[in-house]
Design an enzyme around this catalytic site. Structure first.
Site, PDB file in Angstrom:
ATOM      1  N   ASP A   1       0.898  -1.128   0.069  1.00 24.64           N
ATOM      2  CA  ASP A   1      -0.092   0.110  -0.029  1.00 24.64           C
ATOM      3  C   ASP A   1       0.880   1.104  -0.009  1.00 24.64           C
ATOM      4  O   ASP A   1       0.357   2.414   0.792  1.00 24.64           O
ATOM      5  CB  ASP A   1      -1.046   0.041   1.190  1.00 24.64           C
TER       6      ASP A   1
ATOM      7  N   LYS B   1       2.115   2.268  -4.979  1.00 20.82           N
ATOM      8  CA  LYS B   1       2.640   1.690  -6.270  1.00 20.82           C
ATOM      9  C   LYS B   1       1.813   1.873  -7.400  1.00 20.82           C
ATOM     10  O   LYS B   1       2.536   1.868  -8.535  1.00 20.82           O
ATOM     11  CB  LYS B   1       3.170   0.148  -6.142  1.00 20.82           C
TER      12      LYS B   1
ATOM     13  N   GLY C   1      -4.311  -4.485  -4.213  1.00 27.88           N
ATOM     14  CA  GLY C   1      -5.307  -3.428  -4.912  1.00 27.88           C
ATOM     15  C   GLY C   1      -4.380  -2.175  -5.147  1.00 27.88           C
ATOM     16  O   GLY C   1      -3.890  -1.548  -4.264  1.00 27.88           O
ATOM     17  N   HIS C   2      -4.063  -1.983  -6.396  1.00 24.61           N
ATOM     18  CA  HIS C   2      -3.663  -0.931  -6.903  1.00 24.61           C
ATOM     19  C   HIS C   2      -4.383   0.343  -7.501  1.00 24.61           C
ATOM     20  O   HIS C   2      -5.276  -0.096  -8.275  1.00 24.61           O
ATOM     21  CB  HIS C   2      -2.372  -1.253  -8.012  1.00 24.61           C
TER      22      HIS C   2
ATOM     23  N   GLN D   1       2.294  -6.260  -2.910  1.00 23.02           N
ATOM     24  CA  GLN D   1       2.526  -6.131  -1.393  1.00 23.02           C
ATOM     25  C   GLN D   1       3.807  -5.231  -1.426  1.00 23.02           C
ATOM     26  O   GLN D   1       4.060  -4.499  -1.955  1.00 23.02           O
ATOM     27  CB  GLN D   1       2.612  -7.536  -0.993  1.00 23.02           C
TER      28      GLN D   1
END
Ligand code: IMP
Length: 426
Positions: free
Chosen positions: A15, A18, A42-43, A226
């Site tokens: 988080d 990225k 989750g990007h 991650q």
């Protein structure tokens, strides 16, 4: 051939932003390869008023000319991937011919989620706090050599059905003793067959694709999911994910050799967050309260409020070593805009000893106390800055100190979610 590959990965617990940094960097890329992890990630990318949350598909998909590969080191929930592709198609983003799924990637199936959730339930208060997406059990199947790979989606339906039936039967036999939820083979076959029909045109030999791109001198970004301390080898084990989130994992996950890498960009926040259980030396509820109150720091995959704390230079110094970081991309500086005093952890204290490196054992890591150096806050918005010189002087002092403490140069700085809220250091 001059190396043209850049790895972009997280230096904390995920988080770090990225998605946003990759989207900015993808403006000058031909390929984005996702190396590892699954739809636990989750990007988030914001383009004008549009917000995209990508779980499996590389962020490069939002740049029309970029090709994307979900590489063999990733684990793929086929139904989840179909939904993600459909979501993008509805919003006018073309994926056919641009997105490729490596046949080498392993599949995440319903029984993996049942095992993930079953284990977490049993762990009680000592739970890892996984995303419940079945990631650990999918990687366990891969290591145990009983997993199904994406390439099998191209099998004649009778053979695919047999493979699924065998694997589900194994799960259902084991679930009796373990108390896991049983899985219907028929339902799984139906689901996977529907996804297989949809995904077949996307399948490719990931390693050949990656090597062709390298050999023809294309500009490649390898997207890590991650973050360093969720790496199964180098993280706060057992409070980690089950893949290799560090630079080595970018190579094994894609099949791109270390000699083809010319840059490693480590993305990090101006403070620290983590989701789920495990050590967090600089955790501070007051900072968490403040950031959550600003509507920040809620997970993009699970919606969970992230744990928040001060910048931990011990942690990031180790991440710089582990990944061979050549430059850092600092995000969320604006999250600290309102603070009068900003502590930075420069060392740990454990049983009366001063530590410059984190301990090996997670229980010891949890017992460490932070040694802080305090910085003066700048108490003014940074969100309008578009150049290093436009940052408040105290913010520049803060960033320069971090760079010196962790031992890596600063490249990009981000002061908001927008594409334009990004500039280079110096
Ligand atoms: P899993 O990857 O779902 O097995 O979860 C293992 C640990 O990694 C948990 O603490 C999760 O919260 C964390 N985790 C997994 N994916 C992400 C991510 O993309 N960002 C932040 N934490 C993550």
């Amino acid at each position: 051939m001059k190396p043209t590959v850049t790895i972009v990965l997280g230096l904390q617990w995920g988080d770090e932003g990225k998605g946003k940094i990759l989207d900015v960097m993808a403006a000058e890329a031909d390929w984005v390869l996702r190396a590892q992890g699954g739809n636990n990630a989750g990007h988030t990318v914001e383009i004008g008023k549009e917000k995209y949350v990508l779980h499996l598909i590389p962020s490069g998909i939002l740049r029309g000319k970029v090709s994307c590969l979900i590489a063999g080191g990733a684990v793929v929930d086929p139904t989840g991937l179909v939904k993600e592709i459909e979501g993008l198609t509805k919003r006018g983003i073309r994926t056919r011919g641009r997105l490729h799924l490596a046949a080498q990637a392993h599949l995440v199936l319903p029984h993996h989620r049942a095992v993930d959730q079953g284990f977490e339930k049993r762990r009680g208060s000592g739970k890892i706090g996984t995303t419940g997406r079945g990631i650990g059990p999918a990687y366990a199947d891969k290591a145990a050599r009983v997993g199904l790979r994406a390439g099998e989606l191209a099998l004649p339906s009778r053979d695919l059905a047999r493979r699924i039936r065998e694997r589900v039967a194994l799960h259902n036999r084991a679930s009796r003793g373990q108390g896991w939820v049983k899985i219907s083979a028929t339902k799984t076959i139906r689901e996977v067959e529907a996804a297989a029909r949809f995904l077949r045109p996307y399948l490719a030999d990931g390693v050949t694709l990656a090597h062709r791109a390298v050999a023809s001198g294309q500009r490649i970004l390898i997207e890590g999911a991650q973050g360093t301390f969720l790496d199964v080898d180098h993280g706060t084990y057992p409070f980690v994910t089950s893949s290799h989130c560090t630079a080595g994992g970018a190579c094994t996950g894609t099949g791109v050799p270390p000699t083809a890498i010319h840059r490693v960009v480590g993305v990090l926040k101006a403070y620290t967050t983590r989701v789920g259980g495990g050590p967090f030396v600089t955790e501070d509820g007051t900072l968490g309260h403040l950031l959550h109150g600003m509507g920040r720091e809620f997970g993009s995959t699970t919606g969970r409020a992230r744990r928040c704390g001060w910048f931990d230079a011990v942690l990031v110094r180790r991440a710089v070593q582990l990944n061979g970081v050549t430059e850092m991309a600092m995000t969320n500086l604006d999250g600290l805009d309102g603070l009068e005093k900003i502590p930075v952890c420069v060392g740990y204290r454990l049983r009366g000893k001063y530590l410059k490196e984190p301990p090996v054992d997670a229980a010891d890591w949890s017992r460490c106390r932070p040694i802080y150096r305090n910085f003066e806050g700048w108490c003014q918005p940074t969100t309008e800055a578009r150049h290093w010189k436009e940052l408040p002087r105290k913010a520049r002092i803060y960033l320069s100190a971090i760079k010196d403490l962790v031992g890596a140069p600063l490249g990009l700085i981000s002061v908001g979610a927008g594409r334009d809220q990004t500039f280079r250091h110096g």
